[in-house]
Design a protein around this motif. Structure first.
Motif, PDB file in Angstrom:
ATOM      1  N   GLU A  25      79.346  21.300 104.646  1.00 44.28           N
ATOM      2  CA  GLU A  25      79.516  22.494 105.470  1.00 44.28           C
ATOM      3  C   GLU A  25      80.154  23.602 104.641  1.00 44.28           C
ATOM      4  N   PHE A  26      79.500  24.741 104.605  1.00 46.20           N
ATOM      5  CA  PHE A  26      79.956  25.866 103.768  1.00 46.20           C
ATOM      6  C   PHE A  26      80.995  26.699 104.508  1.00 46.20           C
ATOM      7  N   LYS A  27      82.117  26.956 103.856  1.00 49.18           N
ATOM      8  CA  LYS A  27      83.216  27.704 104.461  1.00 49.18           C
ATOM      9  C   LYS A  27      83.068  29.207 104.152  1.00 49.18           C
ATOM     10  N   ASP A  28      83.836  30.027 104.890  1.00 47.70           N
ATOM     11  CA  ASP A  28      83.773  31.475 104.670  1.00 47.70           C
ATOM     12  C   ASP A  28      84.665  31.935 103.520  1.00 47.70           C
ATOM     13  N   SER A  29      85.358  30.971 102.890  1.00 47.92           N
ATOM     14  CA  SER A  29      86.311  31.370 101.841  1.00 47.92           C
ATOM     15  C   SER A  29      85.624  31.646 100.515  1.00 47.92           C
ATOM     16  N   LEU A  30      86.349  32.396  99.700  1.00 48.76           N
ATOM     17  CA  LEU A  30      85.856  32.848  98.399  1.00 48.76           C
ATOM     18  C   LEU A  30      87.060  32.727  97.476  1.00 48.76           C
ATOM     19  N   THR A  31      86.925  32.011  96.370  1.00 55.18           N
ATOM     20  CA  THR A  31      88.065  31.912  95.446  1.00 55.18           C
ATOM     21  C   THR A  31      87.588  32.243  94.037  1.00 55.18           C
ATOM     22  N   ALA A  32      88.517  32.670  93.211  1.00 55.58           N
ATOM     23  CA  ALA A  32      88.196  32.947  91.808  1.00 55.58           C
ATOM     24  C   ALA A  32      89.411  32.624  90.954  1.00 55.58           C
ATOM     25  N   PHE A  33      89.195  32.555  89.654  1.00 55.78           N
ATOM     26  CA  PHE A  33      90.265  32.260  88.698  1.00 55.78           C
ATOM     27  C   PHE A  33      91.031  31.004  89.105  1.00 55.78           C
ATOM     28  N   ASN A  34      90.279  29.896  89.241  1.00 60.51           N
ATOM     29  CA  ASN A  34      90.863  28.619  89.606  1.00 60.51           C
ATOM     30  C   ASN A  34      91.718  28.722  90.882  1.00 60.51           C
ATOM     31  N   ALA A  35      91.178  29.442  91.874  1.00 59.96           N
ATOM     32  CA  ALA A  35      91.783  29.585  93.209  1.00 59.96           C
ATOM     33  C   ALA A  35      93.074  30.403  93.240  1.00 59.96           C
ATOM     34  N   GLN A  36      93.369  31.110  92.145  1.00 59.86           N
ATOM     35  CA  GLN A  36      94.544  31.994  92.190  1.00 59.86           C
ATOM     36  C   GLN A  36      94.238  33.225  93.036  1.00 59.86           C
ATOM     37  N   LYS A  37      92.968  33.621  93.075  1.00 63.51           N
ATOM     38  CA  LYS A  37      92.551  34.758  93.906  1.00 63.51           C
ATOM     39  C   LYS A  37      91.755  34.202  95.076  1.00 63.51           C
TER      40      LYS A  37
END
Ligand code: ADP
Ligand code: UDP
Length: 246
Positions: A25-37
């Protein structure tokens, strides 16, 4: 039905009565830089799920099988449960992102031949770049001997190039250039290596063929604005595409 795993972008559930399958199930979240952003936008999960589904379906026409089995609702897919290799494979057709930065090469420079790179999947270490030799000699693929590891890496390299050629065509068909992308693979119960996880604007750099405009996660990483609009546009183009046939 149990939640087997929750990652940064997806939840993985068991499927009742079908032990070899899982629901992603795909979530609405978006992360970058190893989840720091961290970020999110409404319908992001639905859009990425539909993009990944269309790409997996188009890849079949290019002779590339994946873990995809069927859609389930608008933000989930049923896939074969695989034993994942702890690697992220990156293929590059132009210099961009971490490669541009690390070697001080201008972003956008075309490469003489596609580059295949391996990253060791480990959040605590922020997925470090590894050489094939390191993967082999350090035994980074569990349960595989050094020669088995060598064979797997060779077939991964060949697969990466074949997948790259197919994806270049599929994205070209919708007016996008595939600058680079990341993929993951796993083995099924018969020991076959299959494409897994997702192919989406989260995992690809996609530049408009005419305008060079970015239609991928760099809009979020670099605060370029229009993140949701870009993802919507990628899905819209894939949906209206006449098939992306080879
Ligand atoms: P992350 O783990 O990097 O935060 P996600 O939120 O996308 O990423 O989580 C999905 C997880 O499911 C990843 O760890 C990925 O390797 C794994 N995965 C993808 N496809 C399969 C599959 N077919 N079988 C088992 N695991 C999978
Ligand atoms: N990528 C990804 N997941 C990662 C790292 C990279 O999907 O954990 C993708 C990224 O979106 C790009 C390609 O792999 O399409 C190459 O990424 P790069 O090494 O340039 O790193 P980045 O600049 O994205 O940190």
């Amino acid at each position: 039905v149990t939640l087997l795993y929750e990652g940064k972008a997806k939840q993985v559930f068991s499927v009742s009565g079908e032990p070899d399958l899982v629901r992603m199930e795909f979530k609405d979240s978006l992360t970058a830089f190893n989840a720091q952003k961290k970020g999110d936008f409404p319908a992001k999960g639905m859009i990425n799920c539909q993009i990944a589904t269309l790409i997996f379906q188009k890849l079949i026409r290019h002779g590339i099988e994946s873990h995809f089995v069927r859609s389930e609702g608008d933000r989930a897919m049923i896939v074969k449960q695989l034993i994942m290799l702890p690697l992220e494979v990156v293929v590059r057709n132009r210099v961009a992102g971490s490669l541009a930065e690390r070697l001080g090469i201008a972003e956008g420079k075309p490469v003489r031949a596609p580059i295949v790179e391996f990253y060791y999947k480990n959040d605590a270490l922020a997925d470090p770049l590894v050489t094939a030799e390191q993967v082999e000699s350090l035994g980074l693929l569990p349960h595989l001997s050094i020669s088995q590891t060598h064979e797997v890496l060779l077939s991964l390299q060949a697969f990466a190039k074949k997948l790259n050629q197919a994806l270049i065509k599929i994205w070209q068909q919708v007016g996008l250039e595939l600058v680079d992308f990341k993929f993951e693979v796993g083995t099924d119960k018969d020991g076959r290596l299959l494409l897994a996880d997702e192919i989406t604007p989260d995992s690809c750099r996609l530049w408009d063929l005419k305008t060079q405009e970015k239609f991928d996660k760099d809009r979020f990483r670099r605060d370029l604005g229009g993140v949701a609009e870009a993802y919507h546009e990628v899905l819209r183009r894939l949906k209206t595409d006449d098939g992306g046939r080879p």
